[in-house]
Design a protein around this motif. Structure first.
Motif, PDB file in Angstrom:
ATOM      1  N   GLY A  93     -57.303 -50.997  50.033  1.00 52.70           N
ATOM      2  CA  GLY A  93     -56.956 -51.355  51.400  1.00 52.70           C
ATOM      3  C   GLY A  93     -55.469 -51.491  51.652  1.00 52.70           C
ATOM      4  N   VAL A  94     -54.650 -51.104  50.667  1.00 49.71           N
ATOM      5  CA  VAL A  94     -53.199 -51.238  50.786  1.00 49.71           C
ATOM      6  C   VAL A  94     -52.548 -49.870  50.582  1.00 49.71           C
ATOM      7  CG1 VAL A  94     -51.116 -52.398  49.949  1.00 49.71           C
ATOM      8  CG2 VAL A  94     -53.328 -53.560  49.798  1.00 49.71           C
ATOM      9  N   GLY A  95     -51.753 -49.463  51.552  1.00 49.37           N
ATOM     10  CA  GLY A  95     -50.961 -48.248  51.428  1.00 49.37           C
ATOM     11  C   GLY A  95     -49.498 -48.602  51.589  1.00 49.37           C
ATOM     12  N   VAL A  96     -48.639 -47.967  50.807  1.00 52.28           N
ATOM     13  CA  VAL A  96     -47.207 -48.268  50.884  1.00 52.28           C
ATOM     14  C   VAL A  96     -46.380 -46.995  50.830  1.00 52.28           C
ATOM     15  CG1 VAL A  96     -47.454 -50.540  49.802  1.00 52.28           C
ATOM     16  CG2 VAL A  96     -46.900 -48.575  48.394  1.00 52.28           C
ATOM     17  N   GLU A  97     -45.212 -47.085  51.410  1.00 50.23           N
ATOM     18  CA  GLU A  97     -44.153 -46.103  51.227  1.00 50.23           C
ATOM     19  C   GLU A  97     -42.952 -46.905  50.770  1.00 50.23           C
ATOM     20  OE1 GLU A  97     -43.378 -43.376  54.453  1.00 50.23           O
ATOM     21  OE2 GLU A  97     -45.448 -43.593  55.134  1.00 50.23           O
ATOM     22  N   VAL A  98     -42.451 -46.599  49.580  1.00 57.26           N
ATOM     23  CA  VAL A  98     -41.364 -47.383  49.005  1.00 57.26           C
ATOM     24  C   VAL A  98     -40.163 -46.480  48.753  1.00 57.26           C
ATOM     25  CG1 VAL A  98     -40.681 -48.902  47.109  1.00 57.26           C
ATOM     26  CG2 VAL A  98     -43.054 -48.874  47.877  1.00 57.26           C
ATOM     27  N   GLY A  99     -39.026 -46.896  49.281  1.00 56.15           N
ATOM     28  CA  GLY A  99     -37.773 -46.211  49.026  1.00 56.15           C
ATOM     29  C   GLY A  99     -36.896 -47.057  48.126  1.00 56.15           C
ATOM     30  N   GLU A 100     -35.631 -46.674  48.006  1.00 62.06           N
ATOM     31  CA  GLU A 100     -34.712 -47.424  47.156  1.00 62.06           C
ATOM     32  C   GLU A 100     -34.374 -48.794  47.726  1.00 62.06           C
ATOM     33  OE1 GLU A 100     -31.263 -45.411  45.733  1.00 62.06           O
ATOM     34  OE2 GLU A 100     -32.374 -43.545  45.409  1.00 62.06           O
ATOM     35  N   LYS A 101     -34.419 -48.911  49.063  1.00 59.39           N
ATOM     36  CA  LYS A 101     -34.034 -50.179  49.685  1.00 59.39           C
ATOM     37  C   LYS A 101     -35.078 -50.740  50.642  1.00 59.39           C
ATOM     38  CE  LYS A 101     -29.169 -49.158  49.322  1.00 59.39           C
ATOM     39  NZ  LYS A 101     -27.858 -49.225  49.873  1.00 59.39           N
ATOM     40  N   GLN A 102     -36.023 -49.906  51.067  1.00 58.59           N
ATOM     41  CA  GLN A 102     -36.981 -50.332  52.083  1.00 58.59           C
ATOM     42  C   GLN A 102     -38.411 -50.008  51.682  1.00 58.59           C
ATOM     43  OE1 GLN A 102     -35.502 -48.112  55.476  1.00 58.59           O
ATOM     44  NE2 GLN A 102     -34.366 -49.901  56.204  1.00 58.59           N
ATOM     45  N   ALA A 103     -39.338 -50.675  52.351  1.00 60.69           N
ATOM     46  CA  ALA A 103     -40.766 -50.422  52.144  1.00 60.69           C
ATOM     47  C   ALA A 103     -41.497 -50.563  53.476  1.00 60.69           C
ATOM     48  CB  ALA A 103     -41.345 -51.399  51.124  1.00 60.69           C
ATOM     49  N   ALA A 104     -42.513 -49.728  53.642  1.00 62.53           N
ATOM     50  CA  ALA A 104     -43.426 -49.826  54.787  1.00 62.53           C
ATOM     51  C   ALA A 104     -44.826 -49.998  54.213  1.00 62.53           C
ATOM     52  CB  ALA A 104     -43.342 -48.573  55.649  1.00 62.53           C
ATOM     53  N   ILE A 105     -45.612 -50.863  54.832  1.00 62.68           N
ATOM     54  CA  ILE A 105     -46.908 -51.241  54.266  1.00 62.68           C
ATOM     55  C   ILE A 105     -47.992 -51.117  55.322  1.00 62.68           C
ATOM     56  CG2 ILE A 105     -48.205 -53.137  53.194  1.00 62.68           C
ATOM     57  CD1 ILE A 105     -45.310 -54.152  52.314  1.00 62.68           C
ATOM     58  N   ASP A 106     -49.122 -50.526  54.932  1.00 63.44           N
ATOM     59  CA  ASP A 106     -50.312 -50.433  55.770  1.00 63.44           C
ATOM     60  C   ASP A 106     -51.430 -51.198  55.079  1.00 63.44           C
ATOM     61  OD1 ASP A 106     -49.119 -48.668  57.667  1.00 63.44           O
ATOM     62  OD2 ASP A 106     -49.465 -46.994  56.300  1.00 63.44           O
ATOM     63  N   LEU A 107     -52.087 -52.088  55.818  1.00 64.41           N
ATOM     64  CA  LEU A 107     -53.177 -52.892  55.276  1.00 64.41           C
ATOM     65  C   LEU A 107     -54.434 -52.698  56.105  1.00 64.41           C
ATOM     66  CD1 LEU A 107     -51.242 -56.251  54.841  1.00 64.41           C
ATOM     67  CD2 LEU A 107     -51.901 -54.698  53.008  1.00 64.41           C
ATOM     68  N   GLU A 108     -55.561 -52.642  55.436  1.00 68.47           N
ATOM     69  CA  GLU A 108     -56.858 -52.652  56.103  1.00 68.47           C
ATOM     70  C   GLU A 108     -57.571 -53.910  55.636  1.00 68.47           C
ATOM     71  OE1 GLU A 108     -60.904 -49.973  56.608  1.00 68.47           O
ATOM     72  OE2 GLU A 108     -59.239 -49.192  55.417  1.00 68.47           O
ATOM     73  N   ILE A 109     -57.885 -54.801  56.582  1.00 67.71           N
ATOM     74  CA  ILE A 109     -58.461 -56.091  56.203  1.00 67.71           C
ATOM     75  C   ILE A 109     -59.794 -56.334  56.890  1.00 67.71           C
ATOM     76  CG2 ILE A 109     -56.170 -57.067  55.773  1.00 67.71           C
ATOM     77  CD1 ILE A 109     -56.482 -58.713  58.349  1.00 67.71           C
ATOM     78  N   VAL A 110     -60.565 -57.208  56.268  1.00 69.69           N
ATOM     79  CA  VAL A 110     -61.799 -57.742  56.836  1.00 69.69           C
ATOM     80  C   VAL A 110     -61.554 -59.234  57.008  1.00 69.69           C
ATOM     81  CG1 VAL A 110     -64.266 -58.147  56.459  1.00 69.69           C
ATOM     82  CG2 VAL A 110     -63.202 -56.009  55.656  1.00 69.69           C
ATOM     83  N   VAL A 111     -61.795 -59.744  58.220  1.00 67.41           N
ATOM     84  CA  VAL A 111     -61.549 -61.154  58.484  1.00 67.41           C
ATOM     85  C   VAL A 111     -62.868 -61.923  58.552  1.00 67.41           C
ATOM     86  CG1 VAL A 111     -59.379 -60.726  59.697  1.00 67.41           C
ATOM     87  CG2 VAL A 111     -61.504 -60.841  60.993  1.00 67.41           C
ATOM     88  N   ASP A 112     -62.781 -63.207  58.301  1.00 65.58           N
ATOM     89  CA  ASP A 112     -63.949 -64.079  58.419  1.00 65.58           C
ATOM     90  C   ASP A 112     -64.255 -64.315  59.895  1.00 65.58           C
ATOM     91  OD1 ASP A 112     -64.338 -64.510  55.641  1.00 65.58           O
ATOM     92  OD2 ASP A 112     -62.728 -66.001  55.638  1.00 65.58           O
ATOM     93  N   TYR A 113     -65.530 -64.392  60.220  1.00 67.79           N
ATOM     94  CA  TYR A 113     -65.949 -64.675  61.588  1.00 67.79           C
ATOM     95  C   TYR A 113     -65.437 -66.048  62.006  1.00 67.79           C
ATOM     96  CZ  TYR A 113     -68.761 -65.654  65.649  1.00 67.79           C
ATOM     97  OH  TYR A 113     -69.160 -65.978  66.923  1.00 67.79           O
ATOM     98  N   GLY A 114     -64.954 -66.128  63.231  1.00 68.58           N
ATOM     99  CA  GLY A 114     -64.529 -67.406  63.798  1.00 68.58           C
ATOM    100  C   GLY A 114     -63.036 -67.644  63.759  1.00 68.58           C
ATOM    101  N   VAL A 115     -62.299 -66.851  62.998  1.00 67.61           N
ATOM    102  CA  VAL A 115     -60.851 -67.043  62.939  1.00 67.61           C
ATOM    103  C   VAL A 115     -60.185 -66.239  64.052  1.00 67.61           C
ATOM    104  CG1 VAL A 115     -60.870 -67.419  60.446  1.00 67.61           C
ATOM    105  CG2 VAL A 115     -60.426 -65.125  61.332  1.00 67.61           C
ATOM    106  N   SER A 116     -59.000 -66.646  64.417  1.00 73.05           N
ATOM    107  CA  SER A 116     -58.214 -65.887  65.383  1.00 73.05           C
ATOM    108  C   SER A 116     -57.617 -64.680  64.660  1.00 73.05           C
ATOM    109  CB  SER A 116     -57.091 -66.752  65.959  1.00 73.05           C
ATOM    110  OG  SER A 116     -56.163 -65.935  66.646  1.00 73.05           O
ATOM    111  N   ILE A 117     -58.065 -63.504  65.046  1.00 75.03           N
ATOM    112  CA  ILE A 117     -57.613 -62.286  64.369  1.00 75.03           C
ATOM    113  C   ILE A 117     -56.107 -62.106  64.517  1.00 75.03           C
ATOM    114  CG2 ILE A 117     -57.777 -59.763  64.366  1.00 75.03           C
ATOM    115  CD1 ILE A 117     -60.774 -60.125  65.065  1.00 75.03           C
TER     116      ILE A 117
END
Length: 143
Positions: free
Chosen positions: A70-94
């Motif tokens: 569920g985690v995708g990244v692009e990592v350079g020498e100084k920076q990173a970009a991150i993609d996450l896919e999550i499942v949340v518990d019912y009842g929480v504020s998404i």
């Protein structure tokens, strides 16, 4: 005139050489930081989680699958970009959970990997209902 030890050897010891951080390292850091947030039930889609549980049971199929699912990244020498896919518990504020995940992931990656995180994109792919069984879990039969 005497030379300082740093000038004689090309600068401060911390500036000599290069440090390379593999993408999988940043993936694991981001995954663990996201899981630490209350309200995050799991990372990855239901299908990815069920396939991952099968893969984890196969000897020699590779480690770290759960940590990077569920985690995708692009990592350079100084920076990173991150993609996450999550499942949340019912009842929480998404939106609150997503904000906390974003803050936690940015702080962990910047502190541990020394990369400026330019973005953390979050896709909420499911909500874990209280009476749902996790995919991949075996049912206990108690009679």
């Amino acid at each position: 005139m005497t030379e300082s030890a740093g000038a004689r050897h090309g600068g401060a010891p911390g500036a000599r050489g290069r440090t390379v951080i593999a993408d999988v390292v940043v993936q694991k850091i981001a995954g663990m930081a996201a899981r630490d947030v209350r309200g995050v039930h799991a990372l990855g889609s239901g299908f990815a989680r069920s396939m991952g549980s099968v893969r984890e049971r196969v000897p020699g199929a590779g480690g770290g699958g759960r940590a990077t699912r569920g985690v995708g990244v692009e990592v350079g020498e100084k920076q990173a970009a991150i993609d996450l896919e999550i499942v949340v518990d019912y009842g929480v504020s998404i939106t609150d959970v997503a904000g906390e995940v974003r803050e936690n992931v940015i702080a962990a990656v910047e502190r541990m990997a020394g990369r400026d995180v330019v973005e953390v994109n979050i896709m909420v792919s499911d909500v874990k209902l209280p009476d749902e069984e996790d995919e991949g879990e075996e049912r206990q039969r108690i009679r």
